[in-house]
Design an enzyme around this catalytic site. Sequence first.
Site, PDB file in Angstrom:
ATOM      1  N   ASP A  27       0.870  -1.186   0.000  1.00 12.52           N
ATOM      2  CA  ASP A  27       0.000   0.000   0.000  1.00 12.52           C
ATOM      3  C   ASP A  27       0.904   1.232   0.000  1.00 12.52           C
ATOM      4  OD1 ASP A  27      -2.332   1.638   0.239  1.00 12.52           O
ATOM      5  OD2 ASP A  27      -1.986   1.813   2.389  1.00 12.52           O
ATOM      6  N   SER A  28       0.302   2.376  -0.298  1.00 13.16           N
ATOM      7  CA  SER A  28       1.060   3.623  -0.213  1.00 13.16           C
ATOM      8  C   SER A  28       1.565   3.836   1.209  1.00 13.16           C
ATOM      9  CB  SER A  28       0.160   4.793  -0.599  1.00 13.16           C
ATOM     10  OG  SER A  28      -0.940   4.864   0.287  1.00 13.16           O
ATOM     11  N   CYS A  90      -4.401  -1.111  -2.068  1.00  9.20           N
ATOM     12  CA  CYS A  90      -4.546   0.340  -2.190  1.00  9.20           C
ATOM     13  C   CYS A  90      -5.551   0.595  -3.320  1.00  9.20           C
ATOM     14  CB  CYS A  90      -3.187   0.941  -2.524  1.00  9.20           C
ATOM     15  SG  CYS A  90      -3.216   2.721  -2.816  1.00  9.20           S
ATOM     16  N   ASN A  91      -6.668   1.217  -2.978  1.00  9.41           N
ATOM     17  CA  ASN A  91      -7.684   1.506  -4.006  1.00  9.41           C
ATOM     18  C   ASN A  91      -7.121   2.432  -5.074  1.00  9.41           C
ATOM     19  OD1 ASN A  91     -10.662   0.645  -2.966  1.00  9.41           O
ATOM     20  ND2 ASN A  91      -9.303   1.070  -1.255  1.00  9.41           N
ATOM     21  N   THR A  92      -6.290   3.386  -4.629  1.00  9.84           N
ATOM     22  CA  THR A  92      -5.759   4.389  -5.547  1.00  9.84           C
ATOM     23  C   THR A  92      -4.816   3.738  -6.554  1.00  9.84           C
ATOM     24  OG1 THR A  92      -5.941   5.932  -3.707  1.00  9.84           O
ATOM     25  CG2 THR A  92      -4.625   6.642  -5.588  1.00  9.84           C
ATOM     26  N   CYS A 200     -11.061   3.442   0.653  1.00  5.68           N
ATOM     27  CA  CYS A 200      -9.606   3.599   0.821  1.00  5.68           C
ATOM     28  C   CYS A 200      -9.238   2.691   1.988  1.00  5.68           C
ATOM     29  CB  CYS A 200      -9.285   5.058   1.142  1.00  5.68           C
ATOM     30  SG  CYS A 200      -7.581   5.334   1.697  1.00  5.68           S
ATOM     31  N   THR A 201      -8.157   1.945   1.832  1.00  5.76           N
ATOM     32  CA  THR A 201      -7.841   0.945   2.862  1.00  5.76           C
ATOM     33  C   THR A 201      -7.380   1.570   4.180  1.00  5.76           C
ATOM     34  OG1 THR A 201      -5.642   0.690   1.849  1.00  5.76           O
ATOM     35  CG2 THR A 201      -7.341  -0.904   1.219  1.00  5.76           C
ATOM     36  N   HIS A 202      -7.066   2.861   4.177  1.00  8.51           N
ATOM     37  CA  HIS A 202      -6.739   3.525   5.447  1.00  8.51           C
ATOM     38  C   HIS A 202      -7.999   3.717   6.313  1.00  8.51           C
ATOM     39  CE1 HIS A 202      -2.941   4.605   3.469  1.00  8.51           C
ATOM     40  NE2 HIS A 202      -2.496   5.116   4.607  1.00  8.51           N
TER      41      HIS A 202
END
Length: 302
Positions: A27-28, A90-92, A200-202
């Site tokens: 992920d980011s 990460c969706n982005t 968003c995974t956050h």
Amino acid sequence: MSAHPLSPSARVSAVAANANAPVGIFDSGLGGLSVLRAVRAELPDETILYVADSLYAPYGDRDDDFIADRTLTIGQWLMQQGAKALVVACNTATAQSIAMAREALPIPLVGVEPGIKPAALQSKTRVAGVLATQVTLRSARFQDLLARYAADCRFLCQPGHDLVQAVERCDVGSAELRALLRGYLEPMLDAGADTLVLGCTHYPFLNAAIRDIVGDRLTLIDTSVAIARQLGRVLDQHGLRAQPDEALTVAPRFCSTGDGSHQQQLAASLLLIEAAVEHVAIPSRRTANLSSRAAVGRAILS
Ligand code: DGL
């Protein structure tokens, strides 16, 4: 980029993946830990290698080429470390680069995307909110999801500005964060929404703060369990599922391009995983300039 000449299973055998190899999750930053949590619960025999690209988070503020460059380079790095499959948690990054990554990387890939379909299936008021990054919301993949599954449901799409940054510094409940969330959620409640897609995974790490604001008026849609199940199916399809081994204690290997201190703190407090975080350098085409500029800056300062 041209299509990969080998079929998916031939590509996996071409890199001699084996079932005992780790699953790479990236992920980011720290958001993918919400996916890691679901993967550990669903697939407890899998070993996991997690990379947080925290040095370059948030991706939501980056251009498309930067996100594609990082996704590909980190995917290649994970393969070099022996990953048998990759979860782009990460969706982005999924919205921006999963198609390209599938072409370029010869291991099975699983991406994540906002749960528009489950939200449309379960909303009674036919109004649902979506919180996601600006990049995800404006992506063709997301627009296609809406076109395919939104049906007669109205989706109120809200960019979650500054939420990723808050989670990255382990802020999951400050007064400032709650005020920010209230600004995003109250208009959804006012418009009659009964469902909220966490795109968003956050954001699953903000569940408690969200609940304090919306009570039980919104059903939260988080796709991490569905992603873990999809990973299980993909591993089965390729004969890559790890065999149960009672003697093995499966602790994730945590890596970060940042200093890792917040990753260690969040994993300990919210996932109850006490593990050191290795700092890793994963240079890529787009960060080469950034690093050399930073080095020049340091040289000038010293
Ligand atoms: N966890 C990432 C996602 O799901 C956050 C993206 C970002 O860094 O902006 O989209």
